[in-house]
Enzyme design. Structure first.
Site, PDB file in Angstrom:
ATOM      1  N   HIS A  77     -44.344 -27.903  12.197  1.00 39.28           N
ATOM      2  CA  HIS A  77     -43.097 -28.411  11.620  1.00 39.28           C
ATOM      3  C   HIS A  77     -41.866 -27.661  12.159  1.00 39.28           C
ATOM      4  CE1 HIS A  77     -40.646 -30.587   8.784  1.00 39.28           C
ATOM      5  NE2 HIS A  77     -40.234 -29.486   8.188  1.00 39.28           N
ATOM      6  N   TYR A 124     -46.467 -38.866   1.579  1.00 39.31           N
ATOM      7  CA  TYR A 124     -47.451 -37.766   1.481  1.00 39.31           C
ATOM      8  C   TYR A 124     -47.167 -36.824   0.320  1.00 39.31           C
ATOM      9  CZ  TYR A 124     -43.884 -35.169   4.135  1.00 39.31           C
ATOM     10  OH  TYR A 124     -42.709 -34.603   4.558  1.00 39.31           O
ATOM     11  N   GLU A 125     -45.991 -36.926  -0.314  1.00 35.12           N
ATOM     12  CA  GLU A 125     -45.692 -36.065  -1.466  1.00 35.12           C
ATOM     13  C   GLU A 125     -46.490 -36.480  -2.707  1.00 35.12           C
ATOM     14  OE1 GLU A 125     -41.382 -35.440  -1.958  1.00 35.12           O
ATOM     15  OE2 GLU A 125     -41.190 -35.797   0.196  1.00 35.12           O
ATOM     16  N   HIS A 183     -41.178 -38.634   0.905  1.00 38.23           N
ATOM     17  CA  HIS A 183     -42.238 -39.184   1.766  1.00 38.23           C
ATOM     18  C   HIS A 183     -43.457 -39.587   0.940  1.00 38.23           C
ATOM     19  CE1 HIS A 183     -39.820 -36.592   4.389  1.00 38.23           C
ATOM     20  NE2 HIS A 183     -40.156 -37.399   5.378  1.00 38.23           N
ATOM     21  N   ASN A 207     -41.664 -33.939  19.401  1.00 40.76           N
ATOM     22  CA  ASN A 207     -42.865 -33.340  20.008  1.00 40.76           C
ATOM     23  C   ASN A 207     -43.679 -34.452  20.666  1.00 40.76           C
ATOM     24  OD1 ASN A 207     -43.289 -33.806  16.869  1.00 40.76           O
ATOM     25  ND2 ASN A 207     -45.260 -34.180  17.872  1.00 40.76           N
ATOM     26  N   ALA A 249     -37.689 -37.946  12.528  1.00 41.66           N
ATOM     27  CA  ALA A 249     -38.311 -37.175  13.603  1.00 41.66           C
ATOM     28  C   ALA A 249     -39.683 -37.789  13.836  1.00 41.66           C
ATOM     29  CB  ALA A 249     -38.457 -35.721  13.174  1.00 41.66           C
ATOM     30  N   MET A 267     -43.891 -40.200   9.682  1.00 41.18           N
ATOM     31  CA  MET A 267     -44.357 -40.321   8.296  1.00 41.18           C
ATOM     32  C   MET A 267     -43.297 -40.912   7.361  1.00 41.18           C
ATOM     33  SD  MET A 267     -46.366 -36.681   8.076  1.00 41.18           S
ATOM     34  CE  MET A 267     -47.229 -36.033   9.523  1.00 41.18           C
ATOM     35  N   SER A 268     -42.426 -41.753   7.901  1.00 38.82           N
ATOM     36  CA  SER A 268     -41.342 -42.266   7.046  1.00 38.82           C
ATOM     37  C   SER A 268     -40.868 -43.635   7.519  1.00 38.82           C
ATOM     38  CB  SER A 268     -40.159 -41.285   7.075  1.00 38.82           C
ATOM     39  OG  SER A 268     -39.557 -41.276   8.354  1.00 38.82           O
ATOM     40  N   HIS A 287     -34.688 -31.028   4.892  1.00 36.48           N
ATOM     41  CA  HIS A 287     -34.242 -32.157   4.068  1.00 36.48           C
ATOM     42  C   HIS A 287     -33.423 -31.547   2.933  1.00 36.48           C
ATOM     43  CE1 HIS A 287     -37.276 -35.293   5.426  1.00 36.48           C
ATOM     44  NE2 HIS A 287     -37.576 -34.211   6.100  1.00 36.48           N
ATOM     45  N   SER A 319     -35.908 -35.474   9.005  1.00 41.66           N
ATOM     46  CA  SER A 319     -36.138 -34.096   9.481  1.00 41.66           C
ATOM     47  C   SER A 319     -35.308 -33.812  10.719  1.00 41.66           C
ATOM     48  CB  SER A 319     -37.609 -33.895   9.872  1.00 41.66           C
ATOM     49  OG  SER A 319     -38.434 -34.086   8.779  1.00 41.66           O
TER      50      SER A 319
HETATM   51  N1  HPA Z   1     -46.708 -37.175  13.935  1.00 44.18           N
HETATM   52  C1  HPA Z   1     -46.293 -37.633  12.756  1.00 44.18           C
HETATM   53  N2  HPA Z   1     -45.096 -37.355  12.246  1.00 44.18           N
HETATM   54  C2  HPA Z   1     -44.276 -36.598  12.981  1.00 44.18           C
HETATM   55  C3  HPA Z   1     -44.647 -36.081  14.231  1.00 44.18           C
HETATM   56  C4  HPA Z   1     -45.933 -36.389  14.730  1.00 44.18           C
HETATM   57  O1  HPA Z   1     -46.335 -35.965  15.840  1.00 44.18           O
HETATM   58  N3  HPA Z   1     -43.586 -35.360  14.681  1.00 44.18           N
HETATM   59  C5  HPA Z   1     -42.621 -35.454  13.745  1.00 44.18           C
HETATM   60  N4  HPA Z   1     -43.028 -36.193  12.712  1.00 44.18           N
END
Ligand code: HPA
Length: 278
Positions: free
Chosen positions: A252, A101-102, A99, A240, A129, A216-217, A73, A41
């Site tokens: 996001h 989560y998909e 990912h 973040n 990210a 998440m990756s 992506h 990302s």
């Molecule tokens: N948590 C999980 N995945 C992420 C985050 C987060 O704060 N920021 C970007 N991907």
């Protein structure tokens, strides 16, 4: 390749990766790539620093790849010829990833990593990210992954395959990257399944466990590539502060915007490092 059915990815993932690698070799005319990059990302525009690709095609035209689902992506595969310090380096770049989560299972998540190794890559650079758990991190900061904690209870490996993960995120490559940019810090990355961001209580748990970054990756891909003998570099971009750190809500759009803002620095880093890897 009409004879390939996506179900084949699940019944024989290694054969699917070999088929995908052969397809990439045919499309690019390059029998063997050397280094692969997976752009997460917000990282997609960083790759523009590598110049004009020799080849670009849609990932989902290659056996085993699904169309992308997440904004940021782009779902393309590119091949670059890069002047290395010891000769030309063929770099295979995956713009985007699948990912956990998909809900497609673990095989599509690690298909790029396995395809890269079957295409000849001895080094896999995984970018992502992430949320910053470590309070010293700031948004827009790249952090090298030194180690990870997996909280997904999922592995790409099946059976009595007791792979050692002591040096999963290659010390050798981290040293090269830090020589390029001595301000880079290293941290421990937690793999969180998502798709929800974490709760503040979960972030407190992760910090207590010794984690610095959450995303998440990356972790399944790193394991899959390492198990096939490749060296792995993981770079997280803090997009973040993790949940509860500042009290702000997470979204996001913020993640994508932070990635875009840092693209130049990330691109320059990749451009500086790749020629020194081989
Ligand atoms: N948590 C999980 N995945 C992420 C985050 C987060 O704060 N920021 C970007 N991907």
């Amino acid at each position: 390749m009409s004879s390939f059915n996506i179900q084949d990815l699940y019944t024989d993932p290694m054969a699917a990766a070999e088929l995908a690698a052969a397809d990439i070799a045919r499309r690019t005319g390059i029998a063997k790539h050397d280094v692969a990059l997976v752009m997460g990302s917000g990282w997609v525009s960083a790759v523009d620093a590598l110049g004009t690709p020799a080849h670009e095609f849609d990932a989902h035209e290659v056996p085993g790849f699904f169309p992308p689902e997440v904004e940021g992506h782009s779902g393309k595969i590119r091949s670059y010829a890069i002047a290395g310090e010891h000769g030309s380096i063929n770099a295979l770049v995956f713009l985007g990833r699948t990912h956990l989560y998909e809900g497609k299972g673990i095989e599509p998540v690690v298909h790029s990593a396995r395809t890269a190794v079957k295409a000849g890559c001895k080094i896999l650079i995984l970018t992502n990210a992430c949320g910053g758990i470590n309070k010293e991190y700031h948004v827009g900061q790249p952090v090298l992954i030194r180690d990870h904690i997996s909280l997904t209870a999922t592995s790409p490996l099946i059976g009595a395959n007791f792979v050692d993960l002591t040096d999963l995120y290659s010390k050798r490559i981290r040293a090269i990257v830090k020589a390029e940019d001595s301000s880079l810090q290293e941290g421990v990355y937690v793999h969180w399944r998502g798709p929800t961001y974490e709760t503040p209580a979960e972030i407190l748990m992760m910090r207590t466990m010794g984690a610095d970054l959450v995303g998440m990756s990356t972790v399944p891909e790193a394991i899959a590539a390492h198990a096939l003998g490749a060296e792995v570099l993981g770079i997280s971009l803090v997009t973040n502060a993790a949940a509860g750190v500042t009290g702000e809500k997470l979204n996001h759009e913020e993640v994508i915007a932070a990635g875009k803002a840092a693209a130049d620095r990330m691109g320059a880093l990749l451009k500086g490092v790749i020629p020194k890897l081989l």
